[in-house]
Design a protein around this motif. Sequence first.
Motif, PDB file in Angstrom:
ATOM      1  N   ARG A  25      -0.228   2.733  -8.719  1.00  0.00           N
ATOM      2  CA  ARG A  25      -0.360   2.939  -7.260  1.00  0.00           C
ATOM      3  C   ARG A  25       0.526   3.946  -6.507  1.00  0.00           C
ATOM      4  O   ARG A  25       1.784   3.950  -6.675  1.00  0.00           O
ATOM      5  CB  ARG A  25      -0.536   1.579  -6.633  1.00  0.00           C
ATOM      6  N   LEU A  26      -0.051   4.760  -5.748  1.00  0.00           N
ATOM      7  CA  LEU A  26       1.086   5.462  -4.985  1.00  0.00           C
ATOM      8  C   LEU A  26       1.337   5.376  -3.656  1.00  0.00           C
ATOM      9  O   LEU A  26       2.372   5.361  -3.319  1.00  0.00           O
ATOM     10  CB  LEU A  26       0.648   7.246  -5.034  1.00  0.00           C
ATOM     11  N   MET A  27       0.424   5.158  -2.767  1.00  0.00           N
ATOM     12  CA  MET A  27       0.435   4.999  -1.457  1.00  0.00           C
ATOM     13  C   MET A  27      -0.625   4.111  -0.649  1.00  0.00           C
ATOM     14  O   MET A  27      -1.581   3.769  -1.220  1.00  0.00           O
ATOM     15  CB  MET A  27       0.546   6.272  -0.797  1.00  0.00           C
ATOM     16  N   ARG A  28      -0.517   3.830   0.475  1.00  0.00           N
ATOM     17  CA  ARG A  28      -1.395   3.054   1.463  1.00  0.00           C
ATOM     18  C   ARG A  28      -2.641   4.119   1.864  1.00  0.00           C
ATOM     19  O   ARG A  28      -2.118   5.199   2.094  1.00  0.00           O
ATOM     20  CB  ARG A  28      -0.799   2.277   2.534  1.00  0.00           C
ATOM     21  N   ASN A  29      -3.828   3.601   1.746  1.00  0.00           N
ATOM     22  CA  ASN A  29      -4.917   4.703   2.495  1.00  0.00           C
ATOM     23  C   ASN A  29      -5.251   3.766   3.842  1.00  0.00           C
ATOM     24  O   ASN A  29      -6.227   3.177   3.926  1.00  0.00           O
ATOM     25  CB  ASN A  29      -6.017   4.619   1.322  1.00  0.00           C
ATOM     26  N   GLU A  30      -4.411   4.635   4.751  1.00  0.00           N
ATOM     27  CA  GLU A  30      -4.311   4.252   6.180  1.00  0.00           C
ATOM     28  C   GLU A  30      -5.252   5.175   6.860  1.00  0.00           C
ATOM     29  O   GLU A  30      -4.881   6.249   7.096  1.00  0.00           O
ATOM     30  CB  GLU A  30      -3.045   3.637   6.695  1.00  0.00           C
ATOM     31  N   LEU A  31      -6.661   4.922   7.128  1.00  0.00           N
ATOM     32  CA  LEU A  31      -7.358   5.536   8.154  1.00  0.00           C
ATOM     33  C   LEU A  31      -7.164   5.632   9.654  1.00  0.00           C
ATOM     34  O   LEU A  31      -6.878   4.657  10.336  1.00  0.00           O
ATOM     35  CB  LEU A  31      -8.873   5.125   8.200  1.00  0.00           C
ATOM     36  N   VAL A  32      -6.986   6.829  10.557  1.00  0.00           N
ATOM     37  CA  VAL A  32      -6.792   6.934  11.465  1.00  0.00           C
ATOM     38  C   VAL A  32      -7.303   8.101  12.283  1.00  0.00           C
ATOM     39  O   VAL A  32      -7.517   9.296  11.401  1.00  0.00           O
ATOM     40  CB  VAL A  32      -4.892   7.072  11.810  1.00  0.00           C
ATOM     41  N   PRO A  33      -7.664   8.068  13.631  1.00  0.00           N
ATOM     42  CA  PRO A  33      -8.241   9.206  13.911  1.00  0.00           C
ATOM     43  C   PRO A  33      -7.185  10.273  14.662  1.00  0.00           C
ATOM     44  O   PRO A  33      -6.269   9.691  14.978  1.00  0.00           O
ATOM     45  CB  PRO A  33      -8.959   8.636  15.318  1.00  0.00           C
TER      46      PRO A  33
ATOM     47  N   GLN B  38      -6.403  10.383   6.492  1.00  0.00           N
ATOM     48  CA  GLN B  38      -5.421   9.453   5.903  1.00  0.00           C
ATOM     49  C   GLN B  38      -4.174   9.695   6.448  1.00  0.00           C
ATOM     50  O   GLN B  38      -3.450  10.845   5.898  1.00  0.00           O
ATOM     51  CB  GLN B  38      -5.553   9.623   4.363  1.00  0.00           C
ATOM     52  N   ARG B  39      -3.510   8.678   7.125  1.00  0.00           N
ATOM     53  CA  ARG B  39      -2.305   9.040   7.786  1.00  0.00           C
ATOM     54  C   ARG B  39      -1.349   9.499   7.081  1.00  0.00           C
ATOM     55  O   ARG B  39      -0.318  10.467   7.584  1.00  0.00           O
ATOM     56  CB  ARG B  39      -1.775   7.602   8.618  1.00  0.00           C
ATOM     57  N   ALA B  40      -1.024   8.998   5.865  1.00  0.00           N
ATOM     58  CA  ALA B  40       0.079   9.623   4.904  1.00  0.00           C
ATOM     59  C   ALA B  40       0.227  11.003   4.767  1.00  0.00           C
ATOM     60  O   ALA B  40       1.257  11.400   4.418  1.00  0.00           O
ATOM     61  CB  ALA B  40      -0.134   8.586   3.489  1.00  0.00           C
TER      62      ALA B  40
ATOM     63  N   LEU C 292      -0.462  17.548  15.487  1.00  0.00           N
ATOM     64  CA  LEU C 292      -1.620  16.514  15.646  1.00  0.00           C
ATOM     65  C   LEU C 292      -0.972  15.161  16.364  1.00  0.00           C
ATOM     66  O   LEU C 292       0.201  14.793  16.410  1.00  0.00           O
ATOM     67  CB  LEU C 292      -2.368  15.948  14.452  1.00  0.00           C
ATOM     68  N   VAL C 293      -1.934  14.290  16.966  1.00  0.00           N
ATOM     69  CA  VAL C 293      -1.628  13.117  17.719  1.00  0.00           C
ATOM     70  C   VAL C 293      -2.728  12.204  17.120  1.00  0.00           C
ATOM     71  O   VAL C 293      -3.850  12.676  16.758  1.00  0.00           O
ATOM     72  CB  VAL C 293      -1.326  13.254  19.208  1.00  0.00           C
ATOM     73  N   GLN C 294      -2.194  10.720  17.328  1.00  0.00           N
ATOM     74  CA  GLN C 294      -3.176   9.871  16.995  1.00  0.00           C
ATOM     75  C   GLN C 294      -3.629   9.247  18.393  1.00  0.00           C
ATOM     76  O   GLN C 294      -2.845   8.673  18.947  1.00  0.00           O
ATOM     77  CB  GLN C 294      -2.632   8.669  16.084  1.00  0.00           C
ATOM     78  N   PRO C 295      -4.595   9.634  19.066  1.00  0.00           N
ATOM     79  CA  PRO C 295      -5.054   9.362  20.425  1.00  0.00           C
ATOM     80  C   PRO C 295      -5.236   7.611  20.675  1.00  0.00           C
ATOM     81  O   PRO C 295      -5.181   7.072  21.943  1.00  0.00           O
ATOM     82  CB  PRO C 295      -6.177  10.079  20.850  1.00  0.00           C
ATOM     83  N   ILE C 296      -5.777   7.086  19.626  1.00  0.00           N
ATOM     84  CA  ILE C 296      -6.300   5.502  19.648  1.00  0.00           C
ATOM     85  C   ILE C 296      -5.358   4.669  18.486  1.00  0.00           C
ATOM     86  O   ILE C 296      -4.917   5.105  17.467  1.00  0.00           O
ATOM     87  CB  ILE C 296      -7.490   5.455  19.172  1.00  0.00           C
ATOM     88  N   ASP C 297      -4.559   3.701  19.204  1.00  0.00           N
ATOM     89  CA  ASP C 297      -3.647   3.022  18.559  1.00  0.00           C
ATOM     90  C   ASP C 297      -4.250   1.936  17.613  1.00  0.00           C
ATOM     91  O   ASP C 297      -3.920   0.635  17.879  1.00  0.00           O
ATOM     92  CB  ASP C 297      -2.713   2.427  19.465  1.00  0.00           C
ATOM     93  N   PHE C 298      -5.011   2.577  16.734  1.00  0.00           N
ATOM     94  CA  PHE C 298      -5.775   1.490  15.715  1.00  0.00           C
ATOM     95  C   PHE C 298      -5.835   2.059  14.318  1.00  0.00           C
ATOM     96  O   PHE C 298      -6.367   3.078  14.305  1.00  0.00           O
ATOM     97  CB  PHE C 298      -7.154   0.958  16.221  1.00  0.00           C
ATOM     98  N   SER C 299      -5.571   1.550  13.276  1.00  0.00           N
ATOM     99  CA  SER C 299      -5.666   2.072  12.243  1.00  0.00           C
ATOM    100  C   SER C 299      -6.168   1.188  11.123  1.00  0.00           C
ATOM    101  O   SER C 299      -6.236  -0.204  11.225  1.00  0.00           O
ATOM    102  CB  SER C 299      -4.183   2.295  11.595  1.00  0.00           C
TER     103      SER C 299
END
Length: 312
Positions: free
Chosen positions: A158-166, A239-241, A252-259
Amino acid sequence: MDILPPLNSLRAFEAAGRLQSIRRAAEELLVTPGAVSRQVQRLETFLGVRLFRRDPREIVLTAEGEQYLEAVSRHLDGIREETQKLTGKRAKEILRVRAYTTFAMKWLIPRLRTFSESNSSTEVRLTTSNEMVDFERESVDGAIRLGDGNWPGLEVDRLMRNELVPLCSAAFAAEHAIQSPDDLRSVRLLHSLVRPDDWRFWLQAAGNQDIDPYAGDKYASSTLAYQATLEGQGVMMAQRALFLDDLRVGRLVQPIDFSLDRGDFTYYFVYPRNRLRSPAFRRFREWLLAQADHADRAENQPLQSDRAGVPV
């Protein structure tokens, strides 16, 4: 009495056993597959022992073959090392690695320099594809794949987390006043056809059932969706990573603080166990896991913010 086996046969056996493939051994030794098969059979006749079980699509070491390969590899590696010390020459070791285009461009390639600088005798040949590797038929040593970690018959790291963000550009976020999932109703969603369900996963987790998760522009890869996002054409699900550097410098920015963390469905380094017999492959694997660990710790560090509270 000299019972030293034929040296060409030993080389053919070591390559075929290490690679678990007559064809790949032939490519490495610059001979035909038939020549490798004949040399292996010559060695088996000399020893009076079967070294491989031969199936229609693969060769598998017998118990005696495994034991003999370990001994032969150890001694051949010693000969190579002493020869290199004596001559000052190091043969180029080639590693063939496959990854997704976006992963390669945004994460792997920017880091590869550090591996090359400390492993000058190893040449990494990186290719990209969305398809799973057939290690029996393709000249690939290891692959970075997205999945649940279940690849029977293969080793998996396993390499990393798969964290989805807009993600979107800072100007786009400011222009459309995006602060919550409901604000996405009035903007264009950008999609990667390789990952068609990411918006649906994220919107469901965010508690929004009203927005069509498949509406908007669709691109053949996340790399194209990323470029459209930079151009201010909409909001992509990412994928945030892979885009942490873009967030840190403000591209880039993440406009909504939810992942959304997809858990076990993430990136893994996948390879046949026999590749671990190669010192160059072991060094690359150790380097890759160390890079992933370092990146994970860096990802957990908070991003700076500008006066409006937008991550930069």
